[in-house]
Write an enzyme that holds these catalytic residues in place. Sequence first.
Site, PDB file in Angstrom:
ATOM      1  N   GLY A 173       7.059   5.922   7.806  1.00  0.00           N
ATOM      2  CA  GLY A 173       6.126   7.050   7.869  1.00  0.00           C
ATOM      3  C   GLY A 173       6.306   7.795   9.171  1.00  0.00           C
ATOM      4  CB  SER A 174       4.149  10.234  10.843  1.00  0.00           C
ATOM      5  OG  SER A 174       2.957   9.481  10.880  1.00  0.00           O
TER       6      SER A 174
ATOM      7  CD  GLU B 183      13.900   2.263   9.471  1.00  0.00           C
ATOM      8  OE1 GLU B 183      14.312   3.350   9.920  1.00  0.00           O
ATOM      9  OE2 GLU B 183      14.457   1.185   9.711  1.00  0.00           O
TER      10      GLU B 183
ATOM     11  CB  VAL C 249       0.998   6.536  11.099  1.00  0.00           C
ATOM     12  CG1 VAL C 249       0.499   5.266  10.417  1.00  0.00           C
ATOM     13  CG2 VAL C 249       0.065   7.696  10.765  1.00  0.00           C
ATOM     14  N   GLY C 250       3.183   5.173  13.089  1.00  0.00           N
ATOM     15  CA  GLY C 250       4.011   4.014  13.463  1.00  0.00           C
ATOM     16  C   GLY C 250       3.581   3.421  14.805  1.00  0.00           C
TER      17      GLY C 250
ATOM     18  CE  LYS D  15      -1.709   3.368   2.547  1.00  0.00           C
ATOM     19  NZ  LYS D  15      -1.931   4.298   1.476  1.00  0.00           N
TER      20      LYS D  15
ATOM     21  CB  CYS E 219      13.008  10.466   7.318  1.00  0.00           C
ATOM     22  SG  CYS E 219      14.041   9.497   6.240  1.00  0.00           S
TER      23      CYS E 219
ATOM     24  CD  GLU F  50       9.437  14.198  10.864  1.00  0.00           C
ATOM     25  OE1 GLU F  50       8.385  13.616  11.149  1.00  0.00           O
ATOM     26  OE2 GLU F  50      10.364  13.664  10.217  1.00  0.00           O
TER      27      GLU F  50
HETATM   28  P1  NAP Z   1       2.325   8.962   7.284  1.00  0.00           P
HETATM   29  O1  NAP Z   1       1.219   9.942   7.289  1.00  0.00           O
HETATM   30  O2  NAP Z   1       2.661   8.275   8.559  1.00  0.00           O
HETATM   31  O3  NAP Z   1       1.986   7.909   6.137  1.00  0.00           O
HETATM   32  C1  NAP Z   1       2.851   6.875   5.779  1.00  0.00           C
HETATM   33  C2  NAP Z   1       2.053   5.753   5.142  1.00  0.00           C
HETATM   34  O4  NAP Z   1       1.183   5.194   6.127  1.00  0.00           O
HETATM   35  C3  NAP Z   1       1.154   6.198   3.985  1.00  0.00           C
HETATM   36  O5  NAP Z   1       1.089   5.173   3.037  1.00  0.00           O
HETATM   37  C4  NAP Z   1      -0.179   6.376   4.676  1.00  0.00           C
HETATM   38  O6  NAP Z   1      -1.281   6.291   3.813  1.00  0.00           O
HETATM   39  C5  NAP Z   1      -0.156   5.212   5.644  1.00  0.00           C
HETATM   40  N1  NAP Z   1      -1.056   5.337   6.798  1.00  0.00           N
HETATM   41  C6  NAP Z   1      -1.596   6.473   7.318  1.00  0.00           C
HETATM   42  N2  NAP Z   1      -2.371   6.155   8.383  1.00  0.00           N
HETATM   43  C7  NAP Z   1      -2.325   4.804   8.512  1.00  0.00           C
HETATM   44  C8  NAP Z   1      -2.924   3.885   9.436  1.00  0.00           C
HETATM   45  N3  NAP Z   1      -3.718   4.286  10.422  1.00  0.00           N
HETATM   46  N4  NAP Z   1      -2.631   2.564   9.295  1.00  0.00           N
HETATM   47  C9  NAP Z   1      -1.810   2.134   8.310  1.00  0.00           C
HETATM   48  N5  NAP Z   1      -1.236   2.966   7.415  1.00  0.00           N
HETATM   49  C10 NAP Z   1      -1.484   4.291   7.525  1.00  0.00           C
HETATM   50  O7  NAP Z   1       3.696   9.633   6.773  1.00  0.00           O
HETATM   51  P2  NAP Z   1       3.948  10.496   5.469  1.00  0.00           P
HETATM   52  O8  NAP Z   1       3.353  11.851   5.674  1.00  0.00           O
HETATM   53  O9  NAP Z   1       3.573   9.730   4.267  1.00  0.00           O
HETATM   54  O10 NAP Z   1       5.547  10.599   5.469  1.00  0.00           O
HETATM   55  C11 NAP Z   1       6.233  11.519   6.256  1.00  0.00           C
HETATM   56  C12 NAP Z   1       6.770  10.877   7.511  1.00  0.00           C
HETATM   57  O11 NAP Z   1       7.548   9.729   7.159  1.00  0.00           O
HETATM   58  C13 NAP Z   1       7.711  11.781   8.276  1.00  0.00           C
HETATM   59  O12 NAP Z   1       7.451  11.662   9.644  1.00  0.00           O
HETATM   60  C14 NAP Z   1       9.088  11.216   7.938  1.00  0.00           C
HETATM   61  O13 NAP Z   1      10.081  11.486   8.881  1.00  0.00           O
HETATM   62  C15 NAP Z   1       8.797   9.763   7.847  1.00  0.00           C
HETATM   63  N6  NAP Z   1       9.822   9.071   7.063  1.00  0.00           N
HETATM   64  C16 NAP Z   1      10.711   8.268   7.727  1.00  0.00           C
HETATM   65  C17 NAP Z   1      11.721   7.630   7.044  1.00  0.00           C
HETATM   66  C18 NAP Z   1      12.689   6.724   7.762  1.00  0.00           C
HETATM   67  O14 NAP Z   1      13.287   5.873   7.100  1.00  0.00           O
HETATM   68  N7  NAP Z   1      12.873   6.862   9.059  1.00  0.00           N
HETATM   69  C19 NAP Z   1      11.830   7.795   5.650  1.00  0.00           C
HETATM   70  C20 NAP Z   1      10.911   8.622   5.006  1.00  0.00           C
HETATM   71  C21 NAP Z   1       9.897   9.256   5.713  1.00  0.00           C
HETATM   72  P3  NAP Z   1      -1.928   7.601   3.136  1.00  0.00           P
HETATM   73  O15 NAP Z   1      -0.885   8.217   2.292  1.00  0.00           O
HETATM   74  O16 NAP Z   1      -3.069   7.054   2.373  1.00  0.00           O
HETATM   75  O17 NAP Z   1      -2.341   8.497   4.272  1.00  0.00           O
END
Ligand code: NAP
Length: 497
Positions: A228-229, A250, A232-233, A175, A284, A385
């Site tokens: 992701g965030s 991550e 959500v993690g 997904k 990130c 962040e």
């Molecule tokens: P996000 O809002 O947490 O979304 C990440 C993914 O999770 C998306 O596919 C999202 O779907 C999905 N998601 C959202 N809510 C969910 C739920 N309740 N259950 C399961 N999946 C769910 O993060 P983002 O805005 O896409 O990305 C930015 C974040 O990612 C930042 O915090 C950044 O630091 C982090 N990041 C970390 C790394 C690392 O390796 N540490 C690398 C890159 C990014 P939708 O798009 O449909 O909402």
Amino acid sequence: MAKKFQNYVDGKWVDAISGKTFENRNPANWDEVVGTFPKSGKDDVEVAIRAARRAFEEWRLVPAPKRGDILKKVGDLMVEKKEELAKQMTREMGKVLAETRGDVQEGIDTAYYAASEGRRLFGHTVPSELPNKFNMAMRVPIGVAGIITPWNFPMAIPTWKIFPALVCGNTVVFKPASDTPATATALVEILAEAGVPPGVVNIVHGGGGEVGNAIVGHDEVDLVSFTGSTMVGKKISEMASATLKRVSLELGGKNAQMVMPDANMELALDGVLWGAFGTTGQRCTATSRLLLHEKIHDTFVAELVKRVEALKLGDGLKPGIDVGPCVNESQQQTVQSYVDIGLQQGAKVVAGGRIPKDGDLARGWFYRPTVFTGVQPDHRIAKEEIFGPVLSVIKFRTLEEGIRILNDTIYGLSSSLYTTNINDAYTAIRDIKAGITYINAPTIGAEAHMPFGGVKQTGNGHREGGWTVYDFFSEWKTVYVDYSGGLQRAQIDNYQD
Ligand code: NAP
């Protein structure tokens, strides 16, 4: 007419069962629709998981070097399509073309690494404590992997997960982020073209709350790899604990670059400019804090502001652009709200600090690259962040104080120190609490064959990239072969016999 995209389930391109769709638009020009995508739900996930479960029984038996051969082909196809993939990625999430080419290149590097790993996947043979007995530990596939990814590296991050998952013999339900479904679809098209059998990789588009939750909560999904965030993690970790599935997280970062008075200032300026404003600060590992020694603070800031103001903002497909838009309106608003919070808490904007309204920029989600000075370590813009083009500058007096401030966040992903003093460099390497530390290089710039990940609330201890990710996607099986012909007892005090 906008291009219509579909899910890929059990080797077939299909719409969502409900027939619903959603639209994705170019963040540099919101009049342009990139495509329409299936707005899937629980039922679509169910079908995909069943297909992946069935396919697993055959895929796990394909020799790993043969699985690797398919990934070699995937890498070759990505090389062929690199420019097309990069352009589509810029249109759908905004980062400049040089960076989207880099994103695809990381996928290519990961494909070739995974292909060769198919011929390694090393286990161990270990001497037995008993005669005529052979001990070994080997890697075996786990099952169905749920892969959930963000939008900021829409090609690289899915490849970091999907390629090792496949080489290890798992099947995948993927997904992608709702902001980058076209790049994700292109990746799955390539996997299918390269010969991945039906059901082995499935993509289900749709919202995190519906599709993501349905994957994480499903009994037949054995492992989940999520980037992701942190918010959500944490939800995913809680939900996955009900079935005790293996989860790799991550998550967010609040990365800092520290500059000592003996550093090469030109190098440190180039580093922070790239680290803070590359990918519009939406990495990130982006440099979100700049820690400057008091002796160089004022001169460094003066020079930095000149360079930040010279950065060209615009559509990443056009030549000469340094910084693209934020990915969507909500991200642009988050950036604005943090700028307001910074000002309210007493920090000072010395560059940017506003949404541009001029010319073409008014039709996209742009934000001027922003620098704050006078930031105190306890300000929210020093701790939380932001995920946008905002840099918080903090002054420190000694190496120890700088490291203390650097460590004072809930995150621990990337970090950087600029110095020419080898003792200070090694002290920082020892004392900085982060998964990644760069010396005389910016906080961004991971290489595909090195472990990638963070400490504290940046993750849960797993690493992507390099050899380490293969530990996540495989299970250890311990095997004893007793060829003595008699009963030999271990866990008995044989020294008394
Ligand atoms: P996000 O809002 O947490 O979304 C990440 C993914 O999770 C998306 O596919 C999202 O779907 C999905 N998601 C959202 N809510 C969910 C739920 N309740 N259950 C399961 N999946 C769910 O993060 P983002 O805005 O896409 O990305 C930015 C974040 O990612 C930042 O915090 C950044 O630091 C982090 N990041 C970390 C790394 C690392 O390796 N540490 C690398 C890159 C990014 P939708 O798009 O449909 O909402």
